[in-house]
Structures are given as C-alpha cells and as structure tokens.
Scaffold this active site. Structure first.
Site, PDB file in Angstrom:
ATOM      1  N   CYS A  94     -45.625   0.715 -24.486  1.00 13.88           N
ATOM      2  CA  CYS A  94     -45.748  -0.343 -25.788  1.00 13.88           C
ATOM      3  C   CYS A  94     -46.834   0.585 -26.624  1.00 13.88           C
ATOM      4  O   CYS A  94     -47.083  -0.212 -27.929  1.00 13.88           O
ATOM      5  CB  CYS A  94     -46.102  -1.594 -25.366  1.00 13.88           C
ATOM      6  SG  CYS A  94     -47.736  -1.924 -24.607  1.00 13.88           S
TER       7      CYS A  94
ATOM      8  N   GLU B 107     -41.647  -0.537 -28.668  1.00 15.78           N
ATOM      9  CA  GLU B 107     -41.396   0.073 -27.223  1.00 15.78           C
ATOM     10  C   GLU B 107     -40.638   1.475 -27.349  1.00 15.78           C
ATOM     11  O   GLU B 107     -39.813   1.612 -27.927  1.00 15.78           O
ATOM     12  CB  GLU B 107     -40.611  -1.010 -26.372  1.00 15.78           C
ATOM     13  CG  GLU B 107     -40.757  -0.857 -25.028  1.00 15.78           C
ATOM     14  CD  GLU B 107     -42.022  -1.832 -24.277  1.00 15.78           C
ATOM     15  OE1 GLU B 107     -42.167  -1.587 -23.116  1.00 15.78           O
ATOM     16  OE2 GLU B 107     -42.573  -2.654 -25.041  1.00 15.78           O
TER      17      GLU B 107
END
Length: 417
Positions: free
Chosen positions: A374, A408
């Site tokens: 992330c 992500e």
C-alpha cells in the site's frame, strides 16, 4: 496572487506557479483559476492554507460528500474517477520506474467497511484537513454508506440523554474519544465500537444500537490519539463476518482487515492468479486474508505474522472455512528456508520489508515472489534491491482507496534464469 492550476502533484494538490514560485493548493483541479491568500512551507514546498477558486475548471465534477473540502479524509472527490486512476497510475509508474495500470474499484462510494469517527470538543466527525486537534462535524460518511448515518444519529441521541463529556486532545480530558463503525458489506453485519477514556459507561448504551450485530466498549488508557483500546465489554456477537468471494472472515475490533471489501475481492483473486507451485509462504499474514483464500484453492499454506492476536484470528478463520493452513507467530527477518516454498507472498506494513529479509530473499532465492504493497515509495525501494536477482513478470495497481491518492500495488517477481 492569482494563477491557473496547471496539473495535480502526486499528493493530489493543484500546482499553481505565481511570480516564479510554485504553490500546492488542495481541493483544486487542472484549469481552476485560484487566488492564493496564505501558505506555509512544508518539506521545501509551499502549501496553500487559504485560497479561493475564482473560476472553476470544466474538468470538475460535483463531490458526493457535503463535507468535502474540509474533512481530511478525501482529497479527490471533485476529480473525475478516470482522472483519479490516471493520477494513481502516474504515481505508481514513477516509484516503480515502469508503466503500471491501475484497476478501478468496483464501487467508489459506499465501499469502505470501516470508519473511525472522532468524538471531540472540536466536533463529531473526521480530523479537519491539516490539523491534529480539530474535527469536522458530520452526520454521515458517503464513502462508508447509509449505516453511518444511522449509527451517528443513535450516538447523538445517547449523548443528548446522558451528556457524557467529549475528549479534548490538547488537555487530554473528556470521556468519549472515538466511535469505530465496521460493516461486512457482503454479509450485512454491523459492528459499533465506542472508545473512551477510563470512566463509567451508562448501562443503557447498547440499547441505542440494538440494530447492530456487535457492540463494543473499549478503553484507551493512554494519551495517544488512537481509535482502539482494551476491550471492556461487548454485547451481541463477538465478531462480525465478511465474505470475499467464497471465503468468510471474522472481524474483531482490534484486527486489521482490508477497508474496501469490493476491491479486496479483486485483490485476493489476483494474488491467487499470480502464485506458482503448491507450497506457499504467506508472510505478514495478518488474519489470513490471502493465506486462507489460497488454502481454499488447494495450495499448501504456511502463514507467519508478528502479532499473536492476528495469528489467533487467522486460525479461527481457517477453522471457519475448513482449511488446513498453518499460522504461527514469527518475525519477518527470522523466517528460514525460503527456497523450500514455491511462492512467497509478501504484504508488509507501510515501512516495507525489513532489510534483513531482503538480503535473505536474495540469498535463498525462492523462485516466485508476489509482493502486495500500500506504499509505492517503500515498494520501489525494496524493488531496486530485489531486481538484482529477480525480474518483474506482472506489475499492476488496484484502487482500494477511491478519492484519495493511496493505491495498492501487486508485483509478481520471478527468479532470473
């Protein structure tokens, strides 16, 4: 001073050049004409704190949220979603030094399954952008969905009846600190977790949330501004459940789970597509999000996680789904015999991989690495090292966080021949 926003930076702020200086203006769009009034210097950049959009760009779209522009949660609701994806692709491509496509979120409103609402003397809502002490009062959060309106209405009714004190972060005083709302989007189950300082909670509190599956009272006994604490008591179910594809997961107030359930379905499916062989190491396994999904597809999975409570939850999730995945407590840097696994799946915290683990991967050389991240910055740094022995087969982004610049990323790395 006036200027035209030329483009957005990688934090989603508009760049305006006036008198040979470059200003970064939040909540603006390319083509906006902006009057800059006040600014501050932060990390060698001029961040505008007071401004007026004199003439709006044609690119703007109406934000769904009435609090947009004040709340610190979303930065891009005024930007068309296709442009948001382009910005995230640009960000990933910069950090990874390659072209990376970003797949859209199946939903861009009502997608979040968790929000942490500040209960403070400054307001009941979310932190005001650029502050740590102030809050924007809200009645609901469109990014979470309609149930947030119901919970916050019930909370205000409880407060109106019992008059509990609100937290003052500057003075470290007051009783109510946070209310955390979690929802199983596919299961329809709702959790309410009230986080307070030490004190007495009226016994009638759960009566105001009788529609919730699970109601918790947690106590934060520290000065830290965090939305969790020691579990004091719960009513109803100990957990709520969420389903990703054909796997059901238990969610506890103190366990981490992907915050976009709809995007998480795409995430676990993509990881399952990328793994190779039969024996899988799920490192940073958490509550077993990837490991259990893979085990249900016939892979032999061993999960390693430093948090004992997360391991306990992963084992419960394995039992719930009838899979034989093994989860144990351990540190990333101490994992041994990496080459005995066909694929290692990595999903580290934002800080990225421990340097010792990177060296161990390069030394022991497992054939396939699937890296989920992330944080493009730390992913990019780790990747530069791993490319000494590995090559990238797949690189893509998934938008798990619409209306923000967060993204992500998933990489599949194969050992060089």
């Amino acid at each position: 001073m006036r200027g035209i926003v030329e483009k957005l930076d990688l934090d989603g702020m508009g760049i305006v050049k006036v008198e040979n200086r470059e200003f970064h203006v939040p909540f603006t769009a390319p083509g906006d004409e902006v009057e800059v009034k006040k600014w501050r210097r932060k990390k060698r950049r001029l961040i505008v704190t007071d401004f007026e959009v004199v003439e709006e760009s044609d690119i703007r779209v109406p934000p769904e949220c009435p609090y947009f522009g004040r709340c610190g949660g979303c930065a891009l609701q005024h930007i068309p979603y296709s442009e948001q994806l382009r910005l995230k692709s640009e960000k990933l491509s910069k950090y990874l030094d390659m072209e990376v496509e970003v797949l859209p979120s199946p939903r861009i409103y009502g997608h979040r399954n968790r929000i942490d609402v500040v209960l403070s003397t400054g307001g009941i809502g979310f932190r005001r952008r650029g502050t740590w002490w102030d809050a924007v009062d809200i009645e609901w959060c469109p990014v979470f969905g309609e149930s947030s309106k119901k919970v916050l209405k019930s909370l205000r009714e409880f407060m109106g009846d019992f008059k509990p004190s609100l937290y003052n972060i500057r003075e470290n005083s007051g009783f109510l600190r946070y209310i955390v709302i979690r929802e199983g989007k596919f299961m329809g189950e709702l959790m309410v977790n009230l986080v307070t300082s030490e004190g007495q909670l009226p016994e009638e509190f759960p009566d105001y949330f009788d529609y919730a599956t699970s109601i918790y009272w947690s106590v934060n006994r520290t000065k830290s501004d965090v939305s969790y604490g020691d579990i004091e008591r719960f009513w109803g179910s100990e957990f709520i459940r969420e389903r990703l594809d054909d796997v059901v997961y238990l969610i506890h107030p103190n366990s981490f789970f992907q915050t976009n359930s709809y995007g998480a379905v795409n995430l676990v499916k993509k990881v399952a597509e990328l793994v190779e062989g039969e024996r899988i190491l799920d490192l940073y396994s958490g509550v077993g999000t990837f490991g259990i999904y893979l085990a249900k597809r016939g892979f032999s999975v061993e999960g390693v996680e430093i948090n004992p409570f997360a391991v306990e939850m992963a084992r419960k999730n394995a039992d719930l789904n009838g899979v034989d995945a093994v989860f144990r407590v351990g540190e990333d840097r101490d994992v041994e015999n990496l080459a005995t696994y066909d694929t290692i799946v990595l999903d580290p915290p934002r800080a990225g991989l421990h340097p010792k683990l990177v060296r161990k991967i390069l030394k022991e050389q497992p054939k396939t690495v699937v890296y989920v991240s992330c944080n493009p910055a730390t992913l990019g740094g780790n990747l530069k090292k791993l490319l000494e022995k590995y090559e990238v087969e797949t690189a893509l982004g998934l938008d798990m966080f619409p209306h923000t610049l967060h993204v992500e990323a998933i990489l599949k790395l194969n050992l060089k021949v």
